[in-house]
Every structure is written in structure tokens, then in C-alpha cells.
Design a protein around this motif. Structure first.
Motif, PDB file in Angstrom:
ATOM      1  N   LEU A  80      52.591 113.006 -49.127  1.00 18.57           N
ATOM      2  CA  LEU A  80      51.143 113.058 -48.968  1.00 18.57           C
ATOM      3  C   LEU A  80      50.769 112.903 -47.500  1.00 18.57           C
ATOM      4  CD1 LEU A  80      49.511 110.766 -51.697  1.00 18.57           C
ATOM      5  CD2 LEU A  80      49.077 113.166 -51.352  1.00 18.57           C
ATOM      6  N   GLU A  81      49.747 113.618 -47.076  1.00 12.64           N
ATOM      7  CA  GLU A  81      49.112 113.372 -45.786  1.00 12.64           C
ATOM      8  C   GLU A  81      47.798 112.678 -46.100  1.00 12.64           C
ATOM      9  OE1 GLU A  81      48.810 117.149 -43.815  1.00 12.64           O
ATOM     10  OE2 GLU A  81      50.931 117.112 -43.244  1.00 12.64           O
ATOM     11  N   VAL A  82      47.617 111.475 -45.568  1.00 11.86           N
ATOM     12  CA  VAL A  82      46.447 110.673 -45.915  1.00 11.86           C
ATOM     13  C   VAL A  82      45.743 110.166 -44.664  1.00 11.86           C
ATOM     14  CG1 VAL A  82      47.462 109.920 -48.110  1.00 11.86           C
ATOM     15  CG2 VAL A  82      47.739 108.497 -46.080  1.00 11.86           C
ATOM     16  N   THR A  83      44.464 109.885 -44.846  1.00  9.74           N
ATOM     17  CA  THR A  83      43.706 109.120 -43.861  1.00  9.74           C
ATOM     18  C   THR A  83      43.480 107.767 -44.513  1.00  9.74           C
ATOM     19  OG1 THR A  83      42.633 111.110 -43.024  1.00  9.74           O
ATOM     20  CG2 THR A  83      41.592 109.012 -42.498  1.00  9.74           C
ATOM     21  N   TYR A  84      43.929 106.721 -43.834  1.00  9.63           N
ATOM     22  CA  TYR A  84      43.924 105.372 -44.400  1.00  9.63           C
ATOM     23  C   TYR A  84      43.010 104.480 -43.567  1.00  9.63           C
ATOM     24  CZ  TYR A  84      45.809 101.119 -46.517  1.00  9.63           C
ATOM     25  OH  TYR A  84      45.956  99.939 -47.205  1.00  9.63           O
ATOM     26  N   ALA A  85      42.142 103.736 -44.228  1.00  2.00           N
ATOM     27  CA  ALA A  85      41.226 102.829 -43.542  1.00  2.00           C
ATOM     28  C   ALA A  85      41.924 101.511 -43.246  1.00  2.00           C
ATOM     29  CB  ALA A  85      39.988 102.599 -44.392  1.00  2.00           C
ATOM     30  N   LYS A  86      42.194 101.263 -41.983  1.00  4.35           N
ATOM     31  CA  LYS A  86      42.816  99.999 -41.581  1.00  4.35           C
ATOM     32  C   LYS A  86      41.766  98.891 -41.566  1.00  4.35           C
ATOM     33  CE  LYS A  86      45.629 100.623 -37.963  1.00  4.35           C
ATOM     34  NZ  LYS A  86      46.172 101.205 -36.722  1.00  4.35           N
ATOM     35  N   SER A  87      40.543  99.255 -41.232  1.00  2.00           N
ATOM     36  CA  SER A  87      39.408  98.330 -41.255  1.00  2.00           C
ATOM     37  C   SER A  87      38.166  99.168 -41.545  1.00  2.00           C
ATOM     38  CB  SER A  87      39.273  97.607 -39.896  1.00  2.00           C
ATOM     39  OG  SER A  87      38.952  98.549 -38.885  1.00  2.00           O
ATOM     40  N   LYS A  88      36.975  98.555 -41.485  1.00  2.00           N
ATOM     41  CA  LYS A  88      35.751  99.307 -41.772  1.00  2.00           C
ATOM     42  C   LYS A  88      35.509 100.423 -40.768  1.00  2.00           C
ATOM     43  CE  LYS A  88      33.230  95.866 -44.366  1.00  2.00           C
ATOM     44  NZ  LYS A  88      31.991  95.125 -44.531  1.00  2.00           N
ATOM     45  N   SER A  89      35.966 100.234 -39.536  1.00  2.00           N
ATOM     46  CA  SER A  89      35.682 101.223 -38.494  1.00  2.00           C
ATOM     47  C   SER A  89      36.910 101.976 -37.995  1.00  2.00           C
ATOM     48  CB  SER A  89      35.001 100.532 -37.308  1.00  2.00           C
ATOM     49  OG  SER A  89      35.869  99.536 -36.789  1.00  2.00           O
ATOM     50  N   GLU A  90      38.105 101.581 -38.411  1.00  2.00           N
ATOM     51  CA  GLU A  90      39.321 102.195 -37.885  1.00  2.00           C
ATOM     52  C   GLU A  90      40.157 102.819 -38.999  1.00  2.00           C
ATOM     53  OE1 GLU A  90      43.198 100.941 -35.175  1.00  2.00           O
ATOM     54  OE2 GLU A  90      41.776  99.403 -35.806  1.00  2.00           O
ATOM     55  N   THR A  91      40.555 104.085 -38.784  1.00  2.00           N
ATOM     56  CA  THR A  91      41.421 104.779 -39.739  1.00  2.00           C
ATOM     57  C   THR A  91      42.660 105.285 -39.011  1.00  2.00           C
ATOM     58  OG1 THR A  91      40.353 106.917 -39.373  1.00  2.00           O
ATOM     59  CG2 THR A  91      39.482 105.554 -41.178  1.00  2.00           C
ATOM     60  N   SER A  92      43.675 105.606 -39.788  1.00  2.00           N
ATOM     61  CA  SER A  92      44.878 106.212 -39.220  1.00  2.00           C
ATOM     62  C   SER A  92      45.375 107.299 -40.163  1.00  2.00           C
ATOM     63  CB  SER A  92      45.970 105.164 -38.989  1.00  2.00           C
ATOM     64  OG  SER A  92      46.429 104.665 -40.226  1.00  2.00           O
ATOM     65  N   ASN A  93      45.993 108.321 -39.575  1.00  2.00           N
ATOM     66  CA  ASN A  93      46.567 109.407 -40.364  1.00  2.00           C
ATOM     67  C   ASN A  93      48.034 109.107 -40.602  1.00  2.00           C
ATOM     68  OD1 ASN A  93      44.163 110.906 -40.460  1.00  2.00           O
ATOM     69  ND2 ASN A  93      44.560 111.696 -38.421  1.00  2.00           N
ATOM     70  N   ARG A  94      48.468 109.270 -41.839  1.00  2.00           N
ATOM     71  CA  ARG A  94      49.847 108.951 -42.211  1.00  2.00           C
ATOM     72  C   ARG A  94      50.429 110.038 -43.095  1.00  2.00           C
ATOM     73  NH1 ARG A  94      50.820 103.119 -41.948  1.00  2.00           N
ATOM     74  NH2 ARG A  94      49.241 102.340 -40.536  1.00  2.00           N
ATOM     75  N   ARG A  95      51.747 110.155 -43.049  1.00  2.00           N
ATOM     76  CA  ARG A  95      52.518 110.958 -44.017  1.00  2.00           C
ATOM     77  C   ARG A  95      53.326 109.948 -44.814  1.00  2.00           C
ATOM     78  NH1 ARG A  95      53.621 116.297 -43.716  1.00  2.00           N
ATOM     79  NH2 ARG A  95      55.792 116.009 -44.300  1.00  2.00           N
ATOM     80  N   ILE A  96      53.153 109.965 -46.128  1.00  2.00           N
ATOM     81  CA  ILE A  96      53.819 108.954 -46.955  1.00  2.00           C
ATOM     82  C   ILE A  96      54.493 109.595 -48.163  1.00  2.00           C
ATOM     83  CG2 ILE A  96      52.279 107.077 -46.243  1.00  2.00           C
ATOM     84  CD1 ILE A  96      50.841 107.398 -48.953  1.00  2.00           C
TER      85      ILE A  96
END
Length: 192
Positions: free
Chosen positions: A135-151
Motif C-alpha cells: 500500500l502507498e498511504v498518507t499517514y497522519a503523524k499529528s493533527k498538522s503533520e503527515t508522511s507518505n509511506r509504502r507498507i
């Protein structure tokens, strides 16, 4: 054995097992079998014959329906509709003497509020997990910060009414637990 060796399978059985299976098919579940001397084997002479459905006793059916009713509160959204359909089918085909439908309808599952999941993302996560897709996902690390991941999701688990996945993260090159409700977007890839 020769076919198993060629195809890398483990399907070989002894003659006694085959004879017991044929007897079971003919005598216990009344399968329409006939022996064909020219082919040296058995065949079904009724092409549309199917195996009979497994019948559960009243208590077994009630226990299964009760469990399904309770799990409606915490199942993934991608599976909830299928669980509801299965529950309806089993209640319809079950004998009214075997199940007390009004008792099942009165089951109350008092739990703390569950975290809501986006249906589309839930579908993608479930599909990727079942089919071993990256999966390629956008993950919310906090309310204002996200990161793109391959999992690569290896397990789904429910803890304190929150769904998580245990996944290998390609960016971090390691195993991580992700809260499913923190996925902002998800897309399956063709990678397995």
C-alpha cells in the motif's frame, strides 16, 4: 506421488482413504456417483448436484449468530455489510425452533465509542491485507503533520476499540504498528 513430485504438491493418499471417501459420498451424503469401467473411475451422473449444506444444531447456530451480533460493534467497515448479510441469511434459513430471533435482536453491546474509519480506506486496507499487496498511504503523524509511506500489512488487530495494522514500512525499513484511523489516503500497488 509422481504428480506430487512434478508439481511440488502433497496430495497423495492411499487406496483405503479413497475407498472410505467414496463410501462416505455414496452412503452418507447420497452423492450421485457411478463407476465408469472404461475410464476406471467414478463420476457424478447429475451435473448440477452440490454438497449438502452443513447443518448446525440449535445451540451451535444461536452461538454463532450471537457472536456475529456482538462483533457488529467492532468489525472493520469493509466487512460490516458482509457480516450483516451473513447474519440475515443464517437467521432466515435457520429453523424458528432453533433460534429465538427476538432474543438475538435484543442483544446490546455496551462499549466505549469506537474510532470511526473511512469506508473507502477500510476497503483498500482489507483488500491489500487479504491479497498481500503493498500500500502507498498518507499517514497522519499529528493533527498538522503527515508522511507518505509504502507498507506491507501482515496483521490487523483491535486494541481498546481501535484498529491497527502490523506492517513492514519500506521508508523506515522496519516493522511498525499503524492506527488505521490515521490513514488519510491509501492506494494499492501491484507489488506483493
Amino acid at each position: 506421488k509422481e504428480i506430487d513430485n512434478l508439481q511440488g504438491t502433497n496430495l497423495a493418499v492411499c487406496t483405503k482413504t479413497i475407498k472410505r471417501d467414496i463410501e462416505y459420498l455414496k452412503n452418507t451424503i447420497a452423492a450421485p456417483l457411478e463407476y465408469d469401467r472404461s475410464e476406471h473411475g467414478y463420476f457424478l451422473y447429475m451435473r448440477d448436484w452440490t454438497f449438502p449444506e452443513l447443518a448446525l444444531s440449535g445451540n451451535e447456530l444461536f452461538a454463532e449468530l450471537f457472536t456475529k451480533r456482538i462483533s457488529m460493534q467492532s468489525v472493520l467497515p469493509s466487512l460490516k455489510e458482509h457480516l450483516e448479510t451473513g447474519l440475515d441469511i443464517q437467521m432466515t434459513v435457520g429453523s424458528t425452533q432453533d433460534i429465538n430471533v427476538s432474543a438475538l435482536n435484543s442483544v446490546i453491546c455496551a462499549t466505549t465509542k469506537t474510532v470511526e474509519l473511512d469506508n473507502k480506506i477500510s476497503d483498500l486496507i482489507t483488500d491489500a491485507w487479504k491479497n498481500c499487496l503493498t500500500l502507498e498511504v498518507t499517514y497522519a503523524k499529528s493533527k498538522s503533520e503527515t508522511s507518505n509511506r509504502r507498507i506491507d500489512i501482515h496483521a490487523l488487530f483491535l486494541s481498546d476499540k481501535v484498529w491497527y495494522c502490523r506492517a513492514y514500512c519500506h521508508e523506515r525499513r522496519g516493522w511498525r504498528n499503524f492506527s488505521l484511523h490515521k490513514f488519510r489516503s491509501a492506494q494499492t500497488t501491484s507489488d506483493k
